[in-house]
Motif scaffolding. Structure first.
Motif, short mmCIF file in Angstrom:
data_model
loop_
_atom_site.label_atom_id
_atom_site.label_comp_id
_atom_site.label_asym_id
_atom_site.label_seq_id
_atom_site.Cartn_x
_atom_site.Cartn_y
_atom_site.Cartn_z
N TYR A 64 -19.40 31.76 24.51
CA TYR A 64 -19.84 32.89 25.40
C TYR A 64 -18.97 33.00 26.61
O TYR A 64 -19.57 33.78 27.41
N TYR A 65 -17.91 32.22 26.90
CA TYR A 65 -17.28 32.50 28.10
C TYR A 65 -15.52 32.62 27.66
O TYR A 65 -15.24 32.09 26.54
N PRO A 66 -14.85 33.22 28.34
CA PRO A 66 -15.21 34.05 29.59
C PRO A 66 -15.92 35.38 29.33
O PRO A 66 -16.30 36.01 30.28
N ASP A 67 -15.77 35.86 27.98
CA ASP A 67 -16.59 37.09 27.91
C ASP A 67 -17.64 37.12 26.91
O ASP A 67 -17.92 36.93 25.72
N LEU A 68 -18.80 37.32 27.70
CA LEU A 68 -20.27 37.10 27.26
C LEU A 68 -20.48 38.01 26.00
O LEU A 68 -21.29 37.66 25.02
N LEU A 69 -19.90 39.19 26.14
CA LEU A 69 -19.96 40.26 25.05
C LEU A 69 -19.33 39.79 23.76
O LEU A 69 -19.58 40.47 22.57
N TYR A 285 -24.87 30.31 31.64
CA TYR A 285 -24.89 31.17 30.96
C TYR A 285 -23.69 30.66 29.66
O TYR A 285 -23.15 31.66 28.90
N ASP B 97 -16.76 39.80 33.86
CA ASP B 97 -15.71 39.39 32.65
C ASP B 97 -16.09 39.98 31.32
O ASP B 97 -15.28 40.21 30.50
N ALA B 98 -17.39 40.32 31.11
CA ALA B 98 -17.74 40.95 29.90
C ALA B 98 -17.51 42.43 29.94
O ALA B 98 -17.82 43.21 28.86
#
Lengths: 319, 414
Positions: A64-69, A285, B97-98
């Motif tokens: 889930y990193y660097p982009d959570l989504l 996170y 970042d998201a």
């Protein structure tokens, strides 16, 4: 006359032809009703138990990193990351120490108190309630009280230890050597009452005639306990053992309150698996690693329970 | 039955017309404010809505910061965060970042930007597309100050040496039972306390391009050694210090000005107290500024909602609003013009404990931003504890911490 239990009707049904078994409208109607009755429970279990259960495996295979989504698939990487973390192994060790340190005294103490309460003493129901009270006290509130009891300079615990045994004042909450024992003491205090009540129920379920027969044969109190009470209580012990171990593995609230901010105590000395999970998932996170920790805990509890089930055949006797 | 249906229809129509009459944009704002803080926020929201009849601000209390963090995380993952929320810098990095946040710099006029204290600008500035941009706006800010018992101390210490001396003098065993009844100082081993002394000794946590951790520099050793000295005259505990300070067990401690209401209620009826500027260290007397900021989400929100949220966020940092907020809550005003206004000076004259935090704000410093700041902070906290508990020497503990931070959290992408 032949008894008509479910075994008989089952045997009858097996003898039916396919046509006879499924061709009748009644069979389908009954099946439909059964599923309709099951539906509410299935929906709730499905939403809150089964779906999260499988989703947790999916999450644990993603980063889930660097982009959570937009989590990326990483296979077993999260598990490897966790296994490589020294703090994970320390938390696991602390958890095992807590489980052993709290469950065994809880059961022995619980049985001992239950035996006392089962004898002819005054104000039995008062004591029963008194011992059960800690269990129904919310763990947050209980932990807040222990926060005071454990105070180094003004805590009641240190005062008593000092007055009775001349023990030097212990810094329960800030000394790494005493952090985990502090949680264990709180755990024993809180959960022994539950064991007392269940054991008491178990004791009252033992037929008095066994004792009478043993007495006629000249068995002393210890022999009666060892050869009648203990074996006949084994299903209760088994139940309590499994429930307590599962509960102890998931210890969280007490530690969360004793050391504000989920710090896991001085130098992480009271960092357990659940606190470690909390850090991974909700602090960093890093949900994938968090889910991996949760799944590892699941597997550990599952395997331990399986082993207990297997071993139980040797020492659990059902009347 | 028919009557019932008719009534229902009429009621529905009435609501429908009412809704049509004022087409409102609803902005949900997730926060972690309780009691007086919540009341102040509610008041500001209603004030704002009076002048902006087309905007409906919906305040939602989501529990303490930990809860808020978890709920925001879950909401972002589900693609449905609120339109705006309070957030700490390390969460902000993750949401940014998201691609879930709206950088607010383009919406803030130049004169407003220059009216915000530099430390707050720094803490709200993040790297977006390799460019430094103001992403969030400062909201509930507090500064590290020295709390001291006025019954015991006339003139608070102004330097590290004075602090140590005074702590020593105020550590006493009143009844002679070999047990200390009053400590000169109090130490709660949380990373920010060490960072405060570290900064005052001239330390910076990272090098310029964030590839090296400089926590084991000369400044780190100096700060640790000084804290070790102080610990001899300190109550050392993991719980908050407002309680022991209030009961008189601790004569002084360094802590966030957000603790003022807690110190006030704990000390009431026991002794007088005040805050002072931090004793100045070898390099400077700067104070760490903490607290959350306000961010606006682009994820799952409409452009109208975002615009309305920006309006509200701008209102919250307006001089009137930030002054009201500061007076009611004890947090700091985020505008230089407010800090130097005669009204504020008048307020300070009546509330002397608010003087030091205000002064500290103008010479404040903040944590640098990094996606792994949560872990880095924990490693620093562990090193601090190791030294305080005598498990490692300052050099050992800080070397180990720097090594872990560099290999695990700076090299690896977070």
């Amino acid at each position: 006359m032949e008894p008509r239990g479910w075994r008989v009707s089952f045997r009858e049904r097996l003898n039916l032809s396919w046509q006879e078994r499924y061709g009748r409208g009644r069979f389908w109607r009954e099946t439909l009703y059964a599923y309709i009755y099951l539906l509410p429970a299935l929906v709730i279990l499905g939403t809150f138990t089964f779906y999260p259960f499988f989703k947790a495996f999916w999450i644990s295979a993603h980063r889930y990193y660097p982009d959570l989504l937009h989590p990326s698939y990483v296979g077993w990487d999260n598990y490897l990351t966790v296994f490589k973390d020294e703090l994970f192994w320390r938390s696991l060790w602390h958890t095992v120490a807590y489980v052993l340190g709290s469950v065994i005294p809880q059961l022995t103490l619980g049985l001992f108190i239950a035996l006392l309460l089962n004898s002819r003493i005054r104000a039995k129901s008062f004591f029963r309630t008194a011992y059960f009270l800690p269990y129904v006290t919310p763990s947050i509130a209980a932990s807040m009280v222990f926060l005071w009891l454990y105070d180094r300079d003004y805590g009641l615990l240190n005062y008593i230890l000092n007055k009775l045994f001349h023990v030097n004042f212990i810094d329960w909450l800030n000394n790494p050597s005493f952090a985990l024992p502090a949680v264990i003491i709180l755990g024993i205090w809180k959960y022994t009452g539950f064991n007392v009540v269940i054991y008491l129920a178990g004791l009252q379920g033992i037929d008095r005639t066994y004792y009478e027969a043993a007495e006629v044969d000249g068995a002393n109190a210890w022999a009666r306990f060892r050869y009648i009470t203990l074996p006949l209580l084994s299903p209760t012990t088994f139940f309590l053992f499994i429930i307590s171990i599962i509960g102890a593995f998931k210890v969280f609230n007490e530690i969360y309150v004793l050391w504000p901010g989920a710090t896991g105590g001085p130098l992480n000395a009271a960092m357990t698996i659940m606190i470690y999970f909390y850090h991974k998932a909700f602090g960093e996170y890093h949900l994938g690693e968090g889910a991996a920790v949760a799944n590892i805990l699941f597997v550990i509890i599952f395997v331990i329970t399986l082993i207990q089930m297997r071993l139980s055949r040797r020492w659990v006797f059902y009347q | 039955m028919r009557k019932f249906a008719l009534t229902l229809l009429l009621v529905g129509l009435a609501f429908g017309i009412a809704a049509l009459g004022t087409p409102k944009v609803t902005v949900t704002f997730w926060h972690a404010m309780t009691k007086a803080h919540k009341d102040a926020l509610t008041y500001l929201a209603s004030k704002f809505m009076e002048t902006h009849p087309d905007i409906q601000i919906k305040l939602v209390y989501q529990g303490h910061y930990g809860d808020l963090s978890q709920k925001l995380l879950a909401a972002v993952l589900a693609g449905k965060p609120p339109v705006m929320a309070q957030m700490y810098e390390d969460w902000t990095v993750k949401f940014l970042d998201a691609g879930a946040l709206l950088p607010l710099e383009p919406y803030i006029p130049e004169d407003v930007l220059s009216d915000i204290p530099q430390s707050l600008i720094t803490s709200n500035t993040f790297v977006v597309n390799e460019e430094k941009t103001l992403v969030t706006l400062p909201f509930n800010k507090s500064a590290m100050v020295l709390f001291y018992n006025t019954d015991l101390i006339d003139k608070p210490p102004t330097t590290w040496d004075e602090l140590l001396e005074m702590a020593k003098a105020l550590t006493v065993d009143k009844d002679g039972d070999g047990k200390i009844d009053q400590y000169g100082f109090g130490i709660r081993p949380y990373p920010e306390l060490f960072i405060e002394f570290f900064h005052q000794a001239g330390g910076v946590i990272f090098n310029e391009d964030m590839t090296k951790c400089l926590i084991n520099s000369e400044a780190g050793i100096t700060a640790m050694n000084f804290l070790l000295q102080l610990k001899k005259y300190s109550l050392y505990q993991s719980g908050y210090l407002s309680g022991p300070f209030g009961s008189g067990r601790v004569a002084m401690y360094v802590g966030s000005s957000a603790g003022i209401p807690f110190v006030a209620s704990a000390s009431a009826g026991h002794h007088g107290w005040n805050t002072a500027a931090l004793p100045v260290g070898p390099a400077n007397g700067e104070s760490m500024i903490q607290g959350t900021n306000i961010g606006v989400f682009t994820l799952g929100t409409t452009e109208e909602q975002q615009e309305a949220a920006v309006e509200f966020a701008k209102y919250l940092i307006s001089p009137e609003a930030t002054r009201y907020w500061a007076i009611k809550t004890g947090y700091l005003p985020v505008r230089i013009s407010v800090l130097s206004s005669p009204e504020w000076e008048e307020y300070i004259a009546q509330h002397p404990e608010r003087k030091a935090p205000t002064e500290m704000l103008l010479k404040g410093f903040v944590y640098p931003h990094h996606a792994n700041m949560y872990n880095i902070r924990q490693v620093i906290g562990t090193a601090f504890e190791e030294v305080m508990l005598g498990k490692k020497t300052p050099q050992q503990a800080l070397d180990d911490a720097a090594k872990i931070i560099e290999t695990k959290y700076l090299k690896a992408q977070g």
